[in-house]
Design a protein around this motif. Structure first.
Motif, PDB file in Angstrom:
ATOM      1  N   PHE A 285     -19.924  -0.626  -9.843  1.00 29.25           N
ATOM      2  CA  PHE A 285     -18.913   0.380 -10.167  1.00 29.25           C
ATOM      3  C   PHE A 285     -19.622   1.405 -11.035  1.00 29.25           C
ATOM      4  CE2 PHE A 285     -14.658  -2.137  -9.898  1.00 29.25           C
ATOM      5  CZ  PHE A 285     -14.988  -2.559  -8.632  1.00 29.25           C
ATOM      6  N   LEU A 286     -19.851   2.583 -10.493  1.00 33.09           N
ATOM      7  CA  LEU A 286     -20.614   3.592 -11.223  1.00 33.09           C
ATOM      8  C   LEU A 286     -19.700   4.617 -11.878  1.00 33.09           C
ATOM      9  CD1 LEU A 286     -23.413   4.343  -8.597  1.00 33.09           C
ATOM     10  CD2 LEU A 286     -23.551   2.861 -10.606  1.00 33.09           C
ATOM     11  N   GLY A 287     -20.100   5.097 -13.033  1.00 29.38           N
ATOM     12  CA  GLY A 287     -19.375   6.184 -13.684  1.00 29.38           C
ATOM     13  C   GLY A 287     -18.473   5.733 -14.820  1.00 29.38           C
ATOM     14  N   LEU A 288     -18.499   4.441 -15.129  1.00 31.25           N
ATOM     15  CA  LEU A 288     -17.699   3.921 -16.239  1.00 31.25           C
ATOM     16  C   LEU A 288     -18.535   3.878 -17.513  1.00 31.25           C
ATOM     17  CD1 LEU A 288     -16.200   0.947 -14.251  1.00 31.25           C
ATOM     18  CD2 LEU A 288     -14.857   2.847 -15.202  1.00 31.25           C
TER      19      LEU A 288
ATOM     20  N   LEU B 188      -9.792  -4.983 -10.379  1.00 31.88           N
ATOM     21  CA  LEU B 188     -10.985  -4.788 -11.211  1.00 31.88           C
ATOM     22  C   LEU B 188     -11.231  -3.307 -11.460  1.00 31.88           C
ATOM     23  CD1 LEU B 188     -13.407  -6.112 -12.659  1.00 31.88           C
ATOM     24  CD2 LEU B 188     -14.672  -5.970 -10.510  1.00 31.88           C
ATOM     25  N   MET B 189     -11.095  -2.508 -10.412  1.00 28.13           N
ATOM     26  CA  MET B 189     -11.319  -1.068 -10.572  1.00 28.13           C
ATOM     27  C   MET B 189     -10.282  -0.464 -11.511  1.00 28.13           C
ATOM     28  SD  MET B 189     -13.004   1.673 -10.002  1.00 28.13           S
ATOM     29  CE  MET B 189     -14.185   1.658  -8.649  1.00 28.13           C
ATOM     30  N   ALA B 190      -9.020  -0.831 -11.333  1.00 30.67           N
ATOM     31  CA  ALA B 190      -7.960  -0.256 -12.169  1.00 30.67           C
ATOM     32  C   ALA B 190      -8.137  -0.677 -13.632  1.00 30.67           C
ATOM     33  CB  ALA B 190      -6.598  -0.700 -11.639  1.00 30.67           C
ATOM     34  N   LEU B 191      -8.404  -1.970 -13.846  1.00 28.67           N
ATOM     35  CA  LEU B 191      -8.587  -2.460 -15.212  1.00 28.67           C
ATOM     36  C   LEU B 191      -9.842  -1.857 -15.849  1.00 28.67           C
ATOM     37  CD1 LEU B 191      -7.684  -6.265 -15.006  1.00 28.67           C
ATOM     38  CD2 LEU B 191      -6.609  -4.550 -16.487  1.00 28.67           C
ATOM     39  N   ALA B 192     -10.891  -1.689 -15.062  1.00 32.06           N
ATOM     40  CA  ALA B 192     -12.140  -1.132 -15.587  1.00 32.06           C
ATOM     41  C   ALA B 192     -11.937   0.319 -16.021  1.00 32.06           C
ATOM     42  CB  ALA B 192     -13.249  -1.226 -14.542  1.00 32.06           C
ATOM     43  N   ARG B 193     -11.222   1.071 -15.206  1.00 28.62           N
ATOM     44  CA  ARG B 193     -10.946   2.473 -15.585  1.00 28.62           C
ATOM     45  C   ARG B 193     -10.105   2.530 -16.838  1.00 28.62           C
ATOM     46  NH1 ARG B 193      -8.280   6.179 -11.368  1.00 28.62           N
ATOM     47  NH2 ARG B 193      -8.664   7.690 -13.023  1.00 28.62           N
TER      48      ARG B 193
ATOM     49  N   ALA C 129     -13.065   3.125  -3.446  1.00 22.26           N
ATOM     50  CA  ALA C 129     -12.332   3.325  -4.697  1.00 22.26           C
ATOM     51  C   ALA C 129     -11.564   4.648  -4.674  1.00 22.26           C
ATOM     52  CB  ALA C 129     -13.286   3.284  -5.881  1.00 22.26           C
ATOM     53  N   ASN C 130     -12.044   5.595  -3.876  1.00 20.80           N
ATOM     54  CA  ASN C 130     -11.449   6.933  -3.844  1.00 20.80           C
ATOM     55  C   ASN C 130     -11.229   7.372  -2.399  1.00 20.80           C
ATOM     56  OD1 ASN C 130     -12.175   7.603  -6.855  1.00 20.80           O
ATOM     57  ND2 ASN C 130     -14.048   6.846  -5.901  1.00 20.80           N
ATOM     58  N   VAL C 131      -9.983   7.374  -1.947  1.00 19.10           N
ATOM     59  CA  VAL C 131      -9.761   7.702  -0.543  1.00 19.10           C
ATOM     60  C   VAL C 131      -9.815   9.200  -0.268  1.00 19.10           C
ATOM     61  CG1 VAL C 131      -8.553   5.611   0.149  1.00 19.10           C
ATOM     62  CG2 VAL C 131      -7.263   7.482  -0.857  1.00 19.10           C
TER      63      VAL C 131
ATOM     64  N   PRO D 121     -14.609   6.666 -11.103  1.00 14.98           N
ATOM     65  CA  PRO D 121     -15.761   5.824 -10.762  1.00 14.98           C
ATOM     66  C   PRO D 121     -15.895   5.671  -9.238  1.00 14.98           C
ATOM     67  CG  PRO D 121     -14.133   4.625 -12.100  1.00 14.98           C
ATOM     68  CD  PRO D 121     -13.505   5.909 -11.700  1.00 14.98           C
ATOM     69  N   ALA D 122     -17.061   5.257  -8.805  1.00 17.06           N
ATOM     70  CA  ALA D 122     -17.286   5.004  -7.378  1.00 17.06           C
ATOM     71  C   ALA D 122     -17.892   3.618  -7.220  1.00 17.06           C
ATOM     72  CB  ALA D 122     -18.241   6.050  -6.808  1.00 17.06           C
TER      73      ALA D 122
END
Lengths: 343, 343
Positions: B291-294, B111-116, B149-151, B128-129
């Motif tokens: 998911f913030l920042g999109l 979801l995160m990858a597709l959303a970005r 989402a961000n290591v 995004p975070a």
């Protein structure tokens, strides 16, 4: 082997000598084969001593220290402005071979800095780590390191922590301890650079029982015996766990306070249990946190430790000396570093 | 403003459409001013629809998706091998302006990858975070980001997370949210390089109510409203908190199982409460993780969410649309970046 000698910084901790001195006496009464050197303001120590049996009397020594490191003293003050502190004198006794271990409930940062300065690290270890043990669903302890001594860790440091944790767990009675790196998933692609590189190092040796990654919830499930992470993450894990328990306790207490029957039930059944569980999660209080990787045994007791908890820290140091933790660490470290460097 | 439209990936989650479809109908019944687009295998969706009232019928649309992303699909598969997945179609509806938000209980990484890929980030936001909210002793929520989402995060990213967390907390009704960086002490010398540098950035602006550092236990005490950390630390904090609660529950259950009276007491009083508290700590289940920042609203429901929890995620997305989260984020970010860059 001679009786182990433990140097005790009796001035440390929130309660100071009024807690630590009676705990020392009680520990001597329980443990026939140990000597204690009580280091601190000698007049204060002497005034707190009860009448001693001969057996205890001949195994106790008092060394006067004119300085005391407070909980708020910056590291620079501990290192440079208080050369006669009880904490420092204890560590010097270990360095000089007059004591086999040091126990303190004092300022953690000062103790770590003074210990590194006074004792130095074992060859092959860049920096010492702090280790505690946590309770798990599998009803066995899980050893976690580092707890905050090292905020930024290289892969090599994480590798060293794994070695130290494994040896320390063996010393505590775990057979062939399962070692894992803390991560945010168990798939091999997960994690930050240091964790990924540390995995390569751990997979390139065959002396540790390295089993891969563990997630935050796996720590408390008891999936593994030793969990390795940098000090930032370990500190957050430990403190947030304490925070969750306090939150839970507050919510339960509020429920109990709602009426008298609730209060009675809470008093009789649940608060003692929650208190017990919370103690598990304050592991320095539970049995002392070990400073691993130094040329000498150093155990940190929780600052808020009561007499019972302080005795646990003394027992912990005693076990590390009896089981020869430091020599075993040195041996394992040099053997493993050879393996990895020969790749 | 037109009625908000939410695109729902009904195929996501452990329970799939049998959970999400009824939850969507129930949400439509509760919320008069919203439209839902149900995206998934249309035959399966249709077979699950109960008889609909006119009011619900006119606010529901079904879009057929021939691919489904599984919980185990690697990100590469989600991005390249399944162009007609329900998850992707939902995000495309948002990008095309046909929906105002997307909700999914599917594979988080996918979801995160597709959303970005589909929506891109807001100008000024690198990545995004993920944000959740946690219960506290102060009986108010604490918003925590990033959750994984961000290591590895730079100071600039932590700064961006602080801005996003603050705006999101305001959207959720917090007035002048107190923002803090998660750290292993509250003194200014504590922390790793990124945290120290992020502090400088946060201190150089005056639009956020930045109050300094918070420790792991402070999160649950409710000292602050927004806690910022990298995704590795946030993920460990969240999962280890869940682990502690499970451990506590197991121990309490074992005690209750000891005898019949204990079982009864446990059943009546404590297990329901513990279950409730545990739900609080599974915050994606509690009310959805943002998911913030999109350039678009995306809310992730927990994979194990039941119908009630999935409705919470829908409500969460609805609030973010109604309160115009994304536009407010964009505005605040550009204003703050100007401030910092002008230093």
């Amino acid at each position: 082997m001679n009786a182990p000698v433990i140097a005790v910084d009796v001035m440390g901790g929130d309660l100071g000598p009024s807690c630590t001195v009676p705990a020392c006496i009680s520990f001597l009464e329980d443990t026939p084969l140990v000597k204690l050197i009580l280091v601190g303001l000698s007049a204060e120590i002497t005034s707190l001593l009860p009448p001693l049996t001969d057996s205890v009397h001949e195994r106790i020594e008092i060394i006067d220290a004119t300085d005391v490191i407070t909980m708020d003293d910056p590291i620079a003050v501990a290192l440079r402005a208080k050369p006669q502190s009880s904490m420092r004198l204890c560590l010097e006794l270990v360095r000089e071979g007059k004591a086999n271990a040091c126990v303190s409930a004092g300022n953690t940062g000062a103790l770590m800095a003074l210990a590194r300065f006074t004792l130095k690290t074992i060859p092959g270890i860049d920096r010492p780590a702090m280790m505690c043990c946590l309770p798990t669903q599998a009803n066995k302890d899980c050893y976690l390191l580092d707890l905050g001594a090292n905020v930024d860790c290289s892969a090599e440091q994480l590798f060293q922590f794994a070695v130290m944790g494994s040896v320390a767990a063996e010393v505590m009675g775990v057979i062939n301890p399962k070692v894992a790196l803390l991560n945010i998933g168990i798939e091999s692609i997960k994690g930050n650079q240091q964790v990924k590189q540390a995995t390569s190092l751990l997979e390139s040796q065959n002396k540790l029982n390295y089993i891969g990654f563990v997630e935050g919830d796996g720590v408390y499930r008891g999936d593994v015996d030793v969990v390795v992470c940098d000090g930032f993450v370990g500190n957050v894990l430990l403190k947030s766990s304490e925070g969750v328990l306090k939150l839970l306790r507050t919510r339960l207490e509020n429920r109990f306070k709602a009426n008298w029957l609730g209060k009675l039930k809470g008093f009789l059944m649940f608060l003692p249990m929650l208190r017990g569980l919370r103690k598990d999660f304050s592991p320095e209080q539970y049995n002392g946190a070990s400073f691993l990787g130094l040329q000498g045994v150093v155990v940190k007791s929780h600052g808020a430790a009561d007499g019972v908890a302080f005795k646990s820290a003394l027992r912990h140091a005693y076990t590390e000396v009896e089981e020869n933790l430091q020599a075993r660490l040195s041996k394992q470290i040099s053997s493993l570093l050879e393996d990895v460097l020969l790749q």
